[in-house]
Write an enzyme that holds these catalytic residues in place. Sequence first.
Site, PDB file in Angstrom:
ATOM      1  CD1 TRP A   1      66.594  17.963 -33.713  1.00  0.00           C
ATOM      2  CD2 TRP A   1      66.239  15.744 -34.186  1.00  0.00           C
ATOM      3  NE1 TRP A   1      64.936  17.495 -33.331  1.00  0.00           N
ATOM      4  CE2 TRP A   1      65.069  16.116 -33.454  1.00  0.00           C
ATOM      5  CE3 TRP A   1      66.061  14.436 -34.412  1.00  0.00           C
ATOM      6  CZ2 TRP A   1      63.834  15.259 -33.244  1.00  0.00           C
ATOM      7  CZ3 TRP A   1      65.378  13.507 -34.103  1.00  0.00           C
ATOM      8  CH2 TRP A   1      63.938  14.059 -33.578  1.00  0.00           C
TER       9      TRP A   1
ATOM     10  CG  ASP B   1      67.295  12.748 -39.999  1.00  0.00           C
ATOM     11  OD1 ASP B   1      65.960  12.714 -40.584  1.00  0.00           O
ATOM     12  OD2 ASP B   1      67.594  13.185 -38.742  1.00  0.00           O
TER      13      ASP B   1
ATOM     14  CE  LYS C   1      59.931  20.478 -38.954  1.00  0.00           C
ATOM     15  NZ  LYS C   1      60.300  19.009 -38.518  1.00  0.00           N
TER      16      LYS C   1
END
Length: 391
Positions: free
Chosen positions: A123, A204, A240
């Site tokens: 990311w 993560d 999300k």
Amino acid sequence: MTFHRPFLVSRKLSRPTLSTRRSTSGVGAYRDDAGKPYVLPSVRQAEEKVIASRLNKEYAGITGVPEFTKAAAVLAYGKDSPALDRVAITQSISGTGALRIGGAFLARFFPGAKTIYIPQPSWANHAAVFKDSGLAVEKYAYYNKETIGLDFEGMIADINKAPNGSIFLFHACAHNPTGVDPTPEQWKEIEAAVKAKGHYSFFDMAYQGFASGDIHKDAFAVRHFVAQGHNVALSQSFAKNMGLYGERIGAFSIVCESAEEKKRVDSQIKILVRPMYSNPPIHGARIAAEILNTPALYDQWLVEVKEMADRIITMRALLKENLEKLGSKHDWSHITSQIGMFAYTGLSPEQMDALAKEHSVYATRDGRISVAGITTGNVGRLAEAIFKVTG
């Protein structure tokens, strides 16, 4: 993992959309099949219940709304996890905030080298967050451009080459940006390599449930490492999987050696959070807590998060199908073998430029597209554009 002495001192403190005209495929947020932002019905209902409760607007504690953090830990580690009573957890400013707290904690207390290894690629914000936390950042092999898949051999080799007792960041599921995840069997081999080197694992998990539609399947890596004796650090995001993007709801947690160490870690986390932002926001945390702690809403949410995941999986299949119907001779199997919001198409920077200039399809030059922005109405046009560019 045992941290150096100051760690033991307790102190008391009071991410596209595509259109039929100009289009973009880079935004990291879910869209429905009409290309519109989507609020989950369970979130609407939970919010109505929170508002109807007419709760006060007092500050949450430094580590957040306890009804939320307790439920977040259960969601991540599993309701039967024996580690739950030694998990130190704090609410955070979504996943980014959780990573920032974790980075600062490790920079202050990790007994080994203050270097974290992140996948290549990762990311875009990972390196910046960790560097700003006080950690040095190195990279390990992850993505194989030739196969458009996981560079498993390279990953294991880099885990083995890193100095003993290093910090490794792993994406728990739906690797961002590639959409390429290890299989459960590969995760087992990764865990064994990490254990053999005495590395410390920081996960993560931004997409639990949102990746496969199954919260347990998506948490496999985290739970497996914990079951094998790793006291991991974990970043969670509810952006999300609950669509709570703007509410900025997340959690950072550490599995400690014991309930006693948990108390000391919790105290040190409070010391870190206090000068950062003092207290986290309450509204989104109350919504998430309502969903996670109300059986009927929880069951409804599980169905809804699976529907979102299934829509993305369906769009992957439709894109591949349309490309094949157009007569493309390329192997597009990676589109459906990848998972999550993003897909690495395998297109070159020059081909991505052609998509933008000749077909008004905009995405990053590394070939990444956001599958969440594909709809039944635009998938055909996207496939045609890719076919014209790739042949």
